[in-house]
Design a protein around this motif. Structure first.
Motif, PDB file in Angstrom:
ATOM      1  N   UNK A  37       9.208  -7.958   7.221  1.00 36.20           N
ATOM      2  CA  UNK A  37      10.034  -9.123   7.586  1.00 36.20           C
ATOM      3  C   UNK A  37      10.698  -9.824   6.401  1.00 36.20           C
ATOM      4  N   UNK A  38      10.152  -9.670   5.192  1.00 33.19           N
ATOM      5  CA  UNK A  38      10.715 -10.362   4.029  1.00 33.19           C
ATOM      6  C   UNK A  38      11.807  -9.561   3.315  1.00 33.19           C
ATOM      7  N   UNK A  39      12.224  -8.416   3.867  1.00 39.51           N
ATOM      8  CA  UNK A  39      13.299  -7.628   3.273  1.00 39.51           C
ATOM      9  C   UNK A  39      12.829  -6.458   2.435  1.00 39.51           C
ATOM     10  N   UNK A  40      11.526  -6.393   2.137  1.00 42.22           N
ATOM     11  CA  UNK A  40      10.999  -5.259   1.385  1.00 42.22           C
ATOM     12  C   UNK A  40      10.767  -4.073   2.316  1.00 42.22           C
ATOM     13  N   UNK A  41      10.502  -2.936   1.720  1.00 36.34           N
ATOM     14  CA  UNK A  41      10.127  -1.740   2.465  1.00 36.34           C
ATOM     15  C   UNK A  41       8.676  -1.410   2.165  1.00 36.34           C
ATOM     16  N   UNK A  42       7.973  -0.894   3.158  1.00 32.48           N
ATOM     17  CA  UNK A  42       6.658  -0.313   2.934  1.00 32.48           C
ATOM     18  C   UNK A  42       6.860   1.193   2.956  1.00 32.48           C
ATOM     19  N   UNK A  43       6.456   1.853   1.889  1.00 30.13           N
ATOM     20  CA  UNK A  43       6.693   3.282   1.725  1.00 30.13           C
ATOM     21  C   UNK A  43       5.356   4.006   1.736  1.00 30.13           C
ATOM     22  N   UNK A  44       5.229   5.000   2.637  1.00 27.98           N
ATOM     23  CA  UNK A  44       4.021   5.817   2.654  1.00 27.98           C
ATOM     24  C   UNK A  44       4.317   7.100   1.901  1.00 27.98           C
ATOM     25  N   UNK A  45       3.516   7.346   0.859  1.00 25.72           N
ATOM     26  CA  UNK A  45       3.603   8.578   0.084  1.00 25.72           C
ATOM     27  C   UNK A  45       2.377   9.418   0.420  1.00 25.72           C
ATOM     28  N   UNK A  46       2.580  10.734   0.508  1.00 21.40           N
ATOM     29  CA  UNK A  46       1.419  11.584   0.740  1.00 21.40           C
ATOM     30  C   UNK A  46       1.649  12.973   0.154  1.00 21.40           C
ATOM     31  N   UNK A  47       0.520  13.649  -0.090  1.00 24.85           N
ATOM     32  CA  UNK A  47       0.575  14.990  -0.640  1.00 24.85           C
ATOM     33  C   UNK A  47      -0.771  15.677  -0.463  1.00 24.85           C
ATOM     34  N   UNK A  48      -0.805  16.961  -0.768  1.00 23.97           N
ATOM     35  CA  UNK A  48      -2.024  17.752  -0.664  1.00 23.97           C
ATOM     36  C   UNK A  48      -2.192  18.563  -1.935  1.00 23.97           C
ATOM     37  N   UNK A  49      -3.401  18.563  -2.476  1.00 21.92           N
ATOM     38  CA  UNK A  49      -3.738  19.364  -3.637  1.00 21.92           C
ATOM     39  C   UNK A  49      -4.891  20.273  -3.272  1.00 21.92           C
ATOM     40  N   UNK A  50      -4.702  21.585  -3.427  1.00 28.42           N
ATOM     41  CA  UNK A  50      -5.763  22.545  -3.118  1.00 28.42           C
ATOM     42  C   UNK A  50      -7.003  22.238  -3.963  1.00 28.42           C
ATOM     43  N   UNK A  51      -8.159  22.266  -3.354  1.00 25.70           N
ATOM     44  CA  UNK A  51      -9.404  21.980  -4.050  1.00 25.70           C
ATOM     45  C   UNK A  51      -9.722  20.504  -4.158  1.00 25.70           C
ATOM     46  N   UNK A  52      -8.770  19.657  -3.814  1.00 20.75           N
ATOM     47  CA  UNK A  52      -8.976  18.210  -3.882  1.00 20.75           C
ATOM     48  C   UNK A  52      -8.807  17.583  -2.504  1.00 20.75           C
ATOM     49  N   UNK A  53      -7.717  17.912  -1.823  1.00 20.62           N
ATOM     50  CA  UNK A  53      -7.469  17.379  -0.478  1.00 20.62           C
ATOM     51  C   UNK A  53      -6.209  16.547  -0.410  1.00 20.62           C
ATOM     52  N   UNK A  54      -6.202  15.651   0.551  1.00 15.39           N
ATOM     53  CA  UNK A  54      -5.031  14.807   0.816  1.00 15.39           C
ATOM     54  C   UNK A  54      -5.055  13.534  -0.012  1.00 15.39           C
ATOM     55  N   UNK A  55      -3.868  13.085  -0.383  1.00 18.91           N
ATOM     56  CA  UNK A  55      -3.692  11.789  -1.023  1.00 18.91           C
ATOM     57  C   UNK A  55      -2.638  11.031  -0.224  1.00 18.91           C
ATOM     58  N   UNK A  56      -2.949   9.793   0.141  1.00 16.86           N
ATOM     59  CA  UNK A  56      -2.012   8.944   0.880  1.00 16.86           C
ATOM     60  C   UNK A  56      -1.982   7.583   0.196  1.00 16.86           C
TER      61      UNK A  56
END
Length: 70
Positions: A37-56
């Motif tokens: 509502x204040x004009x900013x954006x909320x950005x979801x970043x994600x990725x996967x690394x083998x042997x480690x898993x997901x990052x969000x």
């Protein structure tokens, strides 16, 4: 680098307006954005690394202080 685009109403339609660059963390990509509502954006970043898993991550981005990257 991800690019966020904005659109303006123009003669009953829309036209491309300002474009902003956003650099997610290394190994991550932008999967979703939503406007706060204040004009900013909320950005979801994600990725996967083998042997480690997901990052969000959820990060705020403020296009009001960004530069047009046309």
């Amino acid at each position: 680098m991800a690019r966020f685009r904005t659109w303006d109403r123009h003669r009953g339609g829309f036209r491309l307006a300002v474009r902003y660059g956003y650099r997610p963390d290394t190994g991550l990509g932008v999967s979703e954005t939503t406007a706060a509502p204040d004009g900013r954006l909320l950005v979801r970043e994600r990725g996967f690394t083998a042997g480690f898993g997901n990052t969000v991550r959820l990060r705020p981005a403020d296009p009001r202080h960004a530069t047009d990257v046309r």
